[in-house]
Design an enzyme around this catalytic site. Structure first.
Site, PDB file in Angstrom:
ATOM      1  N   GLY A  13       0.823  -1.211   0.000  1.00 37.41           N
ATOM      2  CA  GLY A  13       0.000   0.000   0.000  1.00 37.41           C
ATOM      3  C   GLY A  13       0.850   1.251   0.000  1.00 37.41           C
ATOM      4  N   ASP A 125     -11.410   6.394   3.534  1.00 37.84           N
ATOM      5  CA  ASP A 125     -10.779   5.744   2.372  1.00 37.84           C
ATOM      6  C   ASP A 125     -11.394   4.368   2.143  1.00 37.84           C
ATOM      7  OD1 ASP A 125      -9.125   5.445   0.206  1.00 37.84           O
ATOM      8  OD2 ASP A 125      -7.356   4.873   1.369  1.00 37.84           O
TER       9      ASP A 125
HETATM   10  N1  ATP Z   1      -4.976  -8.044   8.034  1.00 35.83           N
HETATM   11  C1  ATP Z   1      -4.742  -8.304   6.757  1.00 35.83           C
HETATM   12  N2  ATP Z   1      -4.881  -9.547   6.275  1.00 35.83           N
HETATM   13  C2  ATP Z   1      -4.651  -9.821   4.975  1.00 35.83           C
HETATM   14  N3  ATP Z   1      -4.294  -8.885   4.063  1.00 35.83           N
HETATM   15  C3  ATP Z   1      -4.152  -7.629   4.483  1.00 35.83           C
HETATM   16  C4  ATP Z   1      -4.356  -7.264   5.842  1.00 35.83           C
HETATM   17  N4  ATP Z   1      -4.160  -5.939   5.963  1.00 35.83           N
HETATM   18  C5  ATP Z   1      -3.843  -5.496   4.728  1.00 35.83           C
HETATM   19  N5  ATP Z   1      -3.814  -6.498   3.841  1.00 35.83           N
HETATM   20  C6  ATP Z   1      -3.530  -6.418   2.389  1.00 35.83           C
HETATM   21  O1  ATP Z   1      -2.575  -5.408   2.168  1.00 35.83           O
HETATM   22  C7  ATP Z   1      -3.138  -4.386   1.339  1.00 35.83           C
HETATM   23  C8  ATP Z   1      -2.597  -3.030   1.790  1.00 35.83           C
HETATM   24  O2  ATP Z   1      -2.904  -2.839   3.154  1.00 35.83           O
HETATM   25  P1  ATP Z   1      -3.320  -1.427   3.736  1.00 35.83           P
HETATM   26  O3  ATP Z   1      -4.466  -0.897   2.946  1.00 35.83           O
HETATM   27  O4  ATP Z   1      -3.490  -1.516   5.201  1.00 35.83           O
HETATM   28  O5  ATP Z   1      -2.000  -0.611   3.405  1.00 35.83           O
HETATM   29  P2  ATP Z   1      -1.858   0.927   3.049  1.00 35.83           P
HETATM   30  O6  ATP Z   1      -0.415   1.189   2.820  1.00 35.83           O
HETATM   31  O7  ATP Z   1      -2.494   1.722   4.136  1.00 35.83           O
HETATM   32  O8  ATP Z   1      -2.694   0.988   1.708  1.00 35.83           O
HETATM   33  P3  ATP Z   1      -3.357   2.223   0.961  1.00 35.83           P
HETATM   34  O9  ATP Z   1      -2.527   2.386  -0.276  1.00 35.83           O
HETATM   35  O10 ATP Z   1      -4.751   1.730   0.673  1.00 35.83           O
HETATM   36  O11 ATP Z   1      -3.313   3.389   1.891  1.00 35.83           O
HETATM   37  C9  ATP Z   1      -4.652  -4.518   1.499  1.00 35.83           C
HETATM   38  O12 ATP Z   1      -5.353  -4.063   0.365  1.00 35.83           O
HETATM   39  C10 ATP Z   1      -4.790  -6.019   1.664  1.00 35.83           C
HETATM   40  O13 ATP Z   1      -4.831  -6.653   0.405  1.00 35.83           O
END
Ligand code: ATP
Length: 428
Positions: A13, A125
């Protein structure tokens, strides 16, 4: 972190990389989110929105944060592990979801959201990637942008992925509310039916344009406050009439269309809250397996055609909700082929229109529902079997039980193929 063995990367992400890992002490599978930015003080970590929000929000439809660890200026969140996210589920799906599946996803999303909003947070979001799924259980994840409702505007920082971004955010309102999450829910609900995004904008301007192509360009009758937002002048470039959502989402029932329309209202104040959305008739159905007309005995024979039908005609009732439904027992009156209501409903086959009473053990009547603000003539009488709406003696009638959704009943037919009197149906 030596307690965790990384199995593989499962997400990348904006803020962090997510790995599937297992806890060598407990053998538990977890998701480890390693934040991309470096941290130098523990206070910095605990003041992160994601940590603050998830510490407080404990709910079966919100992903559980188990632990937060900092090591060598790197911050790790340990979450319960989920199999996949809703984006993957939609992308891999070959055939449309059943409405029951969609309802199941939506109830959980709305329950998580209702809890979050009630506890003073909004997500900002929501998108399919942030809805994690395991065995049909949905949990809201990624609270990196979550905000406390009590925090004061202006909210100027980046908010929400474009396709799910509410118009007030696109128009640069600095005082948006939890209703921005409800907009995203509406877009996600539509996407669950069509398996493609409802508003796939390629830029912020294109995003507004895409919304106009579906909802029509707003004016002050639809959204007074919106006309004064900083970027509202963009609207003068697109004067577009609204599309009929039935055409865009042909596999959705009338109730689903109504809910999408309400959630994706231009005016955030017209969107239902998560709690109100859960009261919508879309969620107020029983399981009913329709019996195809051609399976019913005698229906196509001359003999049965010669018999009178029993016809339910709601036009016979007063238009006052209380008059119609107060302790309502449906009245049935016989009519004859050639003079019945079916002949007044254009372009519908008999199979689409007629509903059979051959469900001896089913204490129910079947109703197509239409939004109360929609002229009856606009609405297909019974576009498909899927759109038969069943009300049983346990359930309250939508729109007449304190529900915020005023839905009127569309006249329909109830034919008794066996010519035995149709059971009367008590709604209360
Ligand atoms: N608890 C979890 N179990 C399994 N997969 C997860 C989990 N948390 C996150 N993921 C996977 O990782 C991806 C990215 O996680 P997350 O959205 O928390 O990160 P981010 O860096 O905040 O992303 P964004 O770009 O949406 O801000 C999620 O879309 C999901 O596919």
């Amino acid at each position: 972190m030596e307690r965790y063995k990384i199995i593989r990367e499962i997400g990348d992400g904006t803020c962090g990389n997510v790995f599937m890992a297992y806890n060598v002490e407990t053998n538990e599978i977890v998701a480890v989110k390693k934040m991309k930015r470096k941290f130098f003080q523990w206070e910095e970590c605990v003041s992160l929105r994601e940590v603050k929000a998830l510490q407080k929000l404990i709910h079966p439809n919100i992903v559980k944060l188990k632990e937060v660890t900092m090591e060598n200026h790197e911050l790790f969140f340990i979450f319960e592990h989920m199999e996949c996210n809703l984006y993957d589920v939609i992308r891999e799906r070959q055939v449309a979801f059943s409405e029951g599946d969609i309802r199941n996803f939506m109830v959980q999303i709305l329950q998580g959201l209702a809890y979050m909003h009630k506890n003073g947070y909004f997500h900002r979001d929501l998108k399919p990637e942030n809805l994690l799924v395991t065995n049909g259980i949905v949990k809201i994840a990624d609270f990196g942008l979550a905000r406390e409702v009590s925090s004061s505007p202006p909210y100027t920082d980046y908010v929400s992925t474009r396709w799910y971004r509410a118009p007030e955010v696109l128009l640069q309102s600095s005082a948006y509310t939890p209703a921005i999450d409800m907009w995203a829910v509406g877009a996600i609900l539509a996407e669950l039916f069509t398996l493609s995004p409802l508003f796939p904008g390629e830029s912020e301007t294109d995003q507004l344009y895409k919304i106009c192509t579906v909802l029509g360009t707003p004016d002050c009758t639809v959204w007074q406050e919106g006309m004064n937002l900083p970027r509202s002048s963009s609207f003068k470039y697109f004067q577009i009439p609204p599309r009929n959502l039935w055409e865009l989402i042909p596999n959705a029932s009338l109730e689903a269309i109504d809910l999408i329309q309400r959630l994706c209202s231009w005016d955030p104040r017209r969107r239902p809250t998560a709690e109100q959305a859960l009261q919508h008739p879309f969620f107020n159905v029983c399981n009913w397996v329709p019996r195809p007309v051609h399976d019913a005995p005698d229906t196509k024979t001359n003999e049965s055609k010669a018999h009178p039908k029993l016809e339910l005609n709601l036009w016979d009732f007063s238009t006052e909700p209380d008059d119609c439904f107060l302790d309502l027992t449906l009245s049935l009156k016989p009519s004859f082929p050639g003079t019945d209501l079916a002949n007044h409903v254009p372009q519908r086959t008999e199979e689409e229109i007629l509903l059979y009473s051959g469900f001896e053990n089913t204490p129910a009547g079947f109703w197509p529902l239409v939004p109360s603000d929609r002229p009856i003539g606009d609405v297909p009488a019974m576009p498909s079997w899927q759109q038969a709406y069943m009300v049983d003696s346990q359930s309250s009638l939508p729109g007449f039980s304190g529900s915020p959704f005023g839905l009127s009943l569309q006249p329909s037919l109830l034919e008794n193929h066996s010519l035995a009197p149709i059971r009367q149906v008590n709604f209360f």
